[in-house]
Scaffold this motif. Structure first.
Motif, PDB file in Angstrom:
ATOM      1  N   LYS A  52      -5.092  -7.059  11.878  1.00 27.27           N
ATOM      2  CA  LYS A  52      -4.686  -5.498  11.671  1.00 27.27           C
ATOM      3  C   LYS A  52      -3.980  -4.884  13.043  1.00 27.27           C
ATOM      4  O   LYS A  52      -3.144  -4.200  12.598  1.00 27.27           O
ATOM      5  CB  LYS A  52      -6.090  -4.626  11.308  1.00 27.27           C
ATOM      6  CG  LYS A  52      -5.885  -3.403  11.041  1.00 27.27           C
ATOM      7  CD  LYS A  52      -6.979  -2.732  10.979  1.00 27.27           C
ATOM      8  CE  LYS A  52      -6.960  -1.074  10.863  1.00 27.27           C
ATOM      9  NZ  LYS A  52      -8.377  -0.459  10.508  1.00 27.27           N
ATOM     10  N   LEU A  97       1.796   5.811   7.815  1.00 26.22           N
ATOM     11  CA  LEU A  97       0.745   5.072   7.207  1.00 26.22           C
ATOM     12  C   LEU A  97      -0.379   5.889   6.427  1.00 26.22           C
ATOM     13  O   LEU A  97      -0.457   7.044   7.023  1.00 26.22           O
ATOM     14  CB  LEU A  97       0.022   4.345   8.214  1.00 26.22           C
ATOM     15  CG  LEU A  97       0.905   3.265   8.930  1.00 26.22           C
ATOM     16  CD1 LEU A  97       0.322   2.433   9.835  1.00 26.22           C
ATOM     17  CD2 LEU A  97       1.978   2.344   7.779  1.00 26.22           C
ATOM     18  N   LYS A  98      -0.704   5.382   5.219  1.00 30.21           N
ATOM     19  CA  LYS A  98      -1.787   6.130   4.654  1.00 30.21           C
ATOM     20  C   LYS A  98      -2.988   5.569   4.269  1.00 30.21           C
ATOM     21  O   LYS A  98      -4.121   6.218   4.364  1.00 30.21           O
ATOM     22  CB  LYS A  98      -1.193   6.566   2.919  1.00 30.21           C
ATOM     23  CG  LYS A  98       0.237   7.381   2.995  1.00 30.21           C
ATOM     24  CD  LYS A  98       0.116   8.565   3.581  1.00 30.21           C
ATOM     25  CE  LYS A  98       1.125   9.357   3.676  1.00 30.21           C
ATOM     26  NZ  LYS A  98       1.091  10.536   4.496  1.00 30.21           N
ATOM     27  N   LYS A  99      -2.987   4.144   4.531  1.00 27.16           N
ATOM     28  CA  LYS A  99      -4.209   3.390   4.266  1.00 27.16           C
ATOM     29  C   LYS A  99      -3.804   1.923   4.864  1.00 27.16           C
ATOM     30  O   LYS A  99      -2.706   1.365   4.469  1.00 27.16           O
ATOM     31  CB  LYS A  99      -4.691   3.534   2.914  1.00 27.16           C
ATOM     32  CG  LYS A  99      -5.838   2.562   2.444  1.00 27.16           C
ATOM     33  CD  LYS A  99      -7.116   3.283   3.170  1.00 27.16           C
ATOM     34  CE  LYS A  99      -8.316   2.566   2.754  1.00 27.16           C
ATOM     35  NZ  LYS A  99      -9.491   3.144   3.099  1.00 27.16           N
ATOM     36  N   THR A 100      -4.755   1.482   5.277  1.00 25.91           N
ATOM     37  CA  THR A 100      -4.535  -0.071   5.966  1.00 25.91           C
ATOM     38  C   THR A 100      -5.836  -0.909   5.442  1.00 25.91           C
ATOM     39  O   THR A 100      -6.939  -0.302   5.609  1.00 25.91           O
ATOM     40  CB  THR A 100      -4.799  -0.037   7.521  1.00 25.91           C
ATOM     41  OG1 THR A 100      -3.508   0.786   7.986  1.00 25.91           O
ATOM     42  CG2 THR A 100      -4.259  -1.485   8.076  1.00 25.91           C
ATOM     43  N   ILE A 101      -5.633  -1.892   4.743  1.00 30.46           N
ATOM     44  CA  ILE A 101      -6.534  -2.773   4.269  1.00 30.46           C
ATOM     45  C   ILE A 101      -6.369  -4.036   5.050  1.00 30.46           C
ATOM     46  O   ILE A 101      -5.514  -4.623   5.027  1.00 30.46           O
ATOM     47  CB  ILE A 101      -6.672  -2.891   2.911  1.00 30.46           C
ATOM     48  CG1 ILE A 101      -6.835  -1.617   2.060  1.00 30.46           C
ATOM     49  CG2 ILE A 101      -7.761  -3.799   2.409  1.00 30.46           C
ATOM     50  CD1 ILE A 101      -6.605  -1.365   0.572  1.00 30.46           C
ATOM     51  N   LEU A 141      -0.616  -2.567   3.949  1.00 32.46           N
ATOM     52  CA  LEU A 141      -0.423  -1.251   4.298  1.00 32.46           C
ATOM     53  C   LEU A 141       0.282  -0.281   3.170  1.00 32.46           C
ATOM     54  O   LEU A 141       1.136  -0.634   2.242  1.00 32.46           O
ATOM     55  CB  LEU A 141       0.692  -1.203   5.489  1.00 32.46           C
ATOM     56  CG  LEU A 141       0.382  -1.696   6.730  1.00 32.46           C
ATOM     57  CD1 LEU A 141       1.534  -1.387   7.545  1.00 32.46           C
ATOM     58  CD2 LEU A 141      -0.856  -1.187   7.466  1.00 32.46           C
ATOM     59  N   PHE A 142      -0.420   0.499   2.852  1.00 30.26           N
ATOM     60  CA  PHE A 142       0.202   1.663   1.745  1.00 30.26           C
ATOM     61  C   PHE A 142       0.955   2.862   2.770  1.00 30.26           C
ATOM     62  O   PHE A 142       0.328   3.346   3.709  1.00 30.26           O
ATOM     63  CB  PHE A 142      -0.893   2.312   1.013  1.00 30.26           C
ATOM     64  CG  PHE A 142      -1.402   1.442  -0.051  1.00 30.26           C
ATOM     65  CD1 PHE A 142      -0.808   1.011  -1.186  1.00 30.26           C
ATOM     66  CD2 PHE A 142      -2.582   0.661   0.531  1.00 30.26           C
ATOM     67  CE1 PHE A 142      -1.457   0.281  -1.832  1.00 30.26           C
ATOM     68  CE2 PHE A 142      -3.176  -0.511  -0.224  1.00 30.26           C
ATOM     69  CZ  PHE A 142      -2.592  -0.526  -1.537  1.00 30.26           C
ATOM     70  N   TYR A 143       2.096   3.205   2.417  1.00 30.97           N
ATOM     71  CA  TYR A 143       2.789   4.197   3.203  1.00 30.97           C
ATOM     72  C   TYR A 143       3.938   4.871   2.406  1.00 30.97           C
ATOM     73  O   TYR A 143       4.351   4.621   1.529  1.00 30.97           O
ATOM     74  CB  TYR A 143       3.265   3.399   4.363  1.00 30.97           C
ATOM     75  CG  TYR A 143       4.194   1.960   4.062  1.00 30.97           C
ATOM     76  CD1 TYR A 143       5.325   2.178   3.388  1.00 30.97           C
ATOM     77  CD2 TYR A 143       3.562   0.929   4.281  1.00 30.97           C
ATOM     78  CE1 TYR A 143       5.983   1.035   2.988  1.00 30.97           C
ATOM     79  CE2 TYR A 143       4.171  -0.119   3.875  1.00 30.97           C
ATOM     80  CZ  TYR A 143       5.531  -0.152   3.301  1.00 30.97           C
ATOM     81  OH  TYR A 143       6.207  -1.425   2.636  1.00 30.97           O
ATOM     82  N   CYS A 180       4.081  -0.053  -0.580  1.00 31.13           N
ATOM     83  CA  CYS A 180       3.071  -1.253  -0.089  1.00 31.13           C
ATOM     84  C   CYS A 180       3.646  -2.402   0.534  1.00 31.13           C
ATOM     85  O   CYS A 180       4.542  -3.022  -0.200  1.00 31.13           O
ATOM     86  CB  CYS A 180       2.124  -1.252  -1.213  1.00 31.13           C
ATOM     87  SG  CYS A 180       0.791  -2.669  -0.886  1.00 31.13           S
TER      88      CYS A 180
END
Length: 119
Positions: free
Chosen positions: A11, A65-69, A77-79, A91
């Motif tokens: 990450k 960036l909206k979400k990191t998994i 990454l969602f962005y 994504c």
């Protein structure tokens, strides 16, 4: 910022890579990639970090960036991606080997990009 990617989590490596791209520090961004890195996306693919980074230098995308998994050596990454005139939601799935990004698969709806090219 750490430069020893072997001691960073997957990450941390991916986020440092995205940060370098956003800052247009392409030399630093390239250090987070394996030489054999592969890219697969909706509109094409690239083999090798050099080819991928050459494209990134030309396009100068900006990631919001909206979400990191993250799990083991995989980071998703969602962005929102500012592609210079059009922003798309996408994504990216990053896989790391030896502490560096070895592959990237990207998905997004290409219609806004294709519509912009028609103009």
């Amino acid at each position: 910022m750490k430069n020893n990617t072997d001691k960073q989590s997957a990450k941390e490596v991916v986020l440092a890579f995205i940060n370098a791209l956003n800052e247009e520090d392409f030399a630093t961004a390239g250090k987070y990639l394996t030489k054999e890195m592969t890219f697969k996306g909706v509109l094409g693919s690239r083999d090798g970090a050099e080819a991928y980074m050459s494209d990134m230098e030309k396009m100068k995308f900006k990631y919001d960036l909206k979400k990191t998994i993250a799990e083991d050596n995989d980071v998703c990454l969602f962005y929102d991606l500012d592609m210079g005139g059009v922003t798309i939601f996408g994504c990216g799935w990053y896989h790391l080997k030896g502490g560096k990004i070895s592959s990237l698969n990207v998905i997004f709806d290409p219609r806004p990009v294709l519509e912009q090219k028609k103009k």
